[in-house]
Design a protein around this motif. Structure first.
Motif, PDB file in Angstrom:
ATOM      1  N   VAL A 213     -55.159 -36.313 -22.309  1.00 25.44           N
ATOM      2  CA  VAL A 213     -54.276 -36.231 -21.027  1.00 25.44           C
ATOM      3  C   VAL A 213     -54.698 -37.633 -20.620  1.00 25.44           C
ATOM      4  O   VAL A 213     -55.042 -38.687 -20.470  1.00 25.44           O
ATOM      5  N   ALA A 214     -53.214 -38.450 -20.217  1.00 26.32           N
ATOM      6  CA  ALA A 214     -52.662 -39.391 -19.813  1.00 26.32           C
ATOM      7  C   ALA A 214     -53.475 -39.689 -18.817  1.00 26.32           C
ATOM      8  O   ALA A 214     -53.565 -38.513 -17.978  1.00 26.32           O
ATOM      9  N   LYS A 215     -54.072 -41.023 -18.655  1.00 28.42           N
ATOM     10  CA  LYS A 215     -54.544 -41.014 -17.377  1.00 28.42           C
ATOM     11  C   LYS A 215     -54.842 -42.620 -16.333  1.00 28.42           C
ATOM     12  O   LYS A 215     -53.888 -43.802 -17.736  1.00 28.42           O
ATOM     13  N   PRO A 216     -54.026 -42.996 -15.491  1.00 26.70           N
ATOM     14  CA  PRO A 216     -53.368 -43.858 -14.830  1.00 26.70           C
ATOM     15  C   PRO A 216     -54.756 -44.992 -15.145  1.00 26.70           C
ATOM     16  O   PRO A 216     -55.621 -44.469 -15.016  1.00 26.70           O
ATOM     17  N   LEU A 217     -54.291 -46.240 -14.779  1.00 25.35           N
ATOM     18  CA  LEU A 217     -54.852 -47.249 -15.302  1.00 25.35           C
ATOM     19  C   LEU A 217     -55.899 -47.157 -13.631  1.00 25.35           C
ATOM     20  O   LEU A 217     -55.503 -47.005 -12.707  1.00 25.35           O
ATOM     21  N   THR A 218     -56.862 -48.115 -13.498  1.00 29.20           N
ATOM     22  CA  THR A 218     -57.379 -48.843 -12.011  1.00 29.20           C
ATOM     23  C   THR A 218     -56.396 -49.413 -11.268  1.00 29.20           C
ATOM     24  O   THR A 218     -55.568 -49.919 -11.097  1.00 29.20           O
ATOM     25  N   GLU A 219     -56.818 -49.575  -9.993  1.00 23.17           N
ATOM     26  CA  GLU A 219     -56.282 -50.149  -8.837  1.00 23.17           C
ATOM     27  C   GLU A 219     -56.536 -51.405  -9.472  1.00 23.17           C
ATOM     28  O   GLU A 219     -55.144 -51.701  -8.674  1.00 23.17           O
ATOM     29  N   ALA A 220     -57.239 -52.322  -9.707  1.00 27.43           N
ATOM     30  CA  ALA A 220     -56.956 -53.814  -9.776  1.00 27.43           C
ATOM     31  C   ALA A 220     -55.332 -53.877 -10.858  1.00 27.43           C
ATOM     32  O   ALA A 220     -54.901 -54.702 -10.856  1.00 27.43           O
ATOM     33  N   LEU A 221     -55.081 -52.805 -12.364  1.00 29.64           N
ATOM     34  CA  LEU A 221     -53.849 -53.332 -12.916  1.00 29.64           C
ATOM     35  C   LEU A 221     -52.888 -51.781 -12.697  1.00 29.64           C
ATOM     36  O   LEU A 221     -51.644 -51.848 -13.330  1.00 29.64           O
ATOM     37  N   SER A 222     -52.610 -51.010 -10.822  1.00 31.85           N
ATOM     38  CA  SER A 222     -51.679 -50.437 -10.570  1.00 31.85           C
ATOM     39  C   SER A 222     -50.188 -50.954 -11.044  1.00 31.85           C
ATOM     40  O   SER A 222     -49.388 -50.249 -10.795  1.00 31.85           O
ATOM     41  N   ARG A 223     -50.382 -51.575 -10.559  1.00 31.77           N
ATOM     42  CA  ARG A 223     -48.793 -52.512 -10.697  1.00 31.77           C
ATOM     43  C   ARG A 223     -48.284 -52.728 -12.406  1.00 31.77           C
ATOM     44  O   ARG A 223     -47.067 -52.734 -12.692  1.00 31.77           O
ATOM     45  N   VAL A 224     -49.438 -52.180 -13.444  1.00 28.97           N
ATOM     46  CA  VAL A 224     -49.008 -52.308 -14.787  1.00 28.97           C
ATOM     47  C   VAL A 224     -48.393 -50.789 -15.667  1.00 28.97           C
ATOM     48  O   VAL A 224     -49.034 -49.881 -14.709  1.00 28.97           O
ATOM     49  N   PRO A 225     -47.378 -49.827 -15.526  1.00 30.80           N
ATOM     50  CA  PRO A 225     -46.645 -49.083 -15.555  1.00 30.80           C
ATOM     51  C   PRO A 225     -47.107 -48.709 -17.283  1.00 30.80           C
ATOM     52  O   PRO A 225     -46.274 -48.223 -17.893  1.00 30.80           O
ATOM     53  N   LEU A 226     -48.655 -48.563 -17.358  1.00 30.61           N
ATOM     54  CA  LEU A 226     -48.881 -47.781 -18.656  1.00 30.61           C
ATOM     55  C   LEU A 226     -50.143 -46.546 -18.295  1.00 30.61           C
ATOM     56  O   LEU A 226     -50.654 -46.546 -17.319  1.00 30.61           O
ATOM     57  N   ALA A 227     -50.039 -45.389 -18.623  1.00 28.61           N
ATOM     58  CA  ALA A 227     -51.629 -44.435 -18.874  1.00 28.61           C
ATOM     59  C   ALA A 227     -51.924 -43.749 -20.301  1.00 28.61           C
ATOM     60  O   ALA A 227     -51.356 -44.725 -21.425  1.00 28.61           O
ATOM     61  N   VAL A 228     -53.014 -44.378 -19.800  1.00 28.98           N
ATOM     62  CA  VAL A 228     -54.414 -44.484 -21.073  1.00 28.98           C
ATOM     63  C   VAL A 228     -53.919 -43.062 -21.625  1.00 28.98           C
ATOM     64  O   VAL A 228     -53.852 -41.775 -21.190  1.00 28.98           O
TER      65      VAL A 228
END
Length: 187
Positions: free
Chosen positions: A19-34
């Motif tokens: 399951v791809a997960k978004p990054l934390t709030e601190a890195l929300s501007r980085v368009p990558l998914a865990v």
């Protein structure tokens, strides 16, 4: 037709799911998914380090990219190294210790007292981020570059040695079991 449908159902039932997960709030501007897969160019573009379509500069070949725009160190790890594709100086020992802990060796010029080594050790206090990406090998069976799996953010635990530093990182998001098994075997 039924046979083909049965094959599809069996394949998808046994296929590992991530399951791809978004990054934390601190890195929300980085368009990558865990847990998602990315090429080197996509990673560098997402970090504001390079533009899509451009090749990684030669000095990025060591598997680490510091991106000042996003305050991120991207650790780009190839788990299975061989003498044909890697020089003796870049045959780093990188592998998963547990689903949450990863052993990684820095570039040969990095010591605990160098600016880069200090940044690794104090990244949380300095407001920078460590991002771990792994792939099994440099290329696929078809000869194309293998994409990296993004494991998310990591935090410094400890290191041993100098030039290279053998660093233990704690992942904020544990590796899925299938990825952990592959990364652990590399060690």
């Amino acid at each position: 037709m039924r046979g083909e449908l049965r094959q599809i159902v069996e394949y998808t039932a046994h296929r590992p799911r991530r399951v791809a997960k978004p990054l934390t709030e601190a890195l929300s501007r980085v368009p990558l998914a865990v847990n998602a897969r990315y090429s080197t160019d996509e990673i560098l573009a997402a970090l504001g380090w390079a533009e899509l379509g451009r090749r990684a500069p030669a000095h990025m070949q060591g598997g680490v990219a510091w991106a000042p725009a996003t305050q991120c160190d991207a650790l780009l790890v190839t788990l299975r190294k061989n003498e044909k594709e890697f020089s003796p100086q870049t045959m780093y020992r990188d592998y998963a210790l547990t689903p949450e802990l990863f052993h990684w060796e820095s570039q040969n010029s990095t010591s605990g007292t160098s600016s880069v080594g200090v940044r690794y050790q104090n990244h949380a206090q300095l407001g920078s981020h460590i991002l771990l990406f792994t792939r099994e090998s440099k290329s696929t069976e078809a000869g194309h570059p293998e994409p990296y799996v993004f494991h998310g953010t990591a935090h410094y635990v400890e290191h041993r040695g100098e030039k290279p530093m053998a660093v233990t990182w704690r992942l904020d998001e544990p590796m899925p079991e299938e990825l952990f098994r592959r990364a652990a075997v590399a060690g």
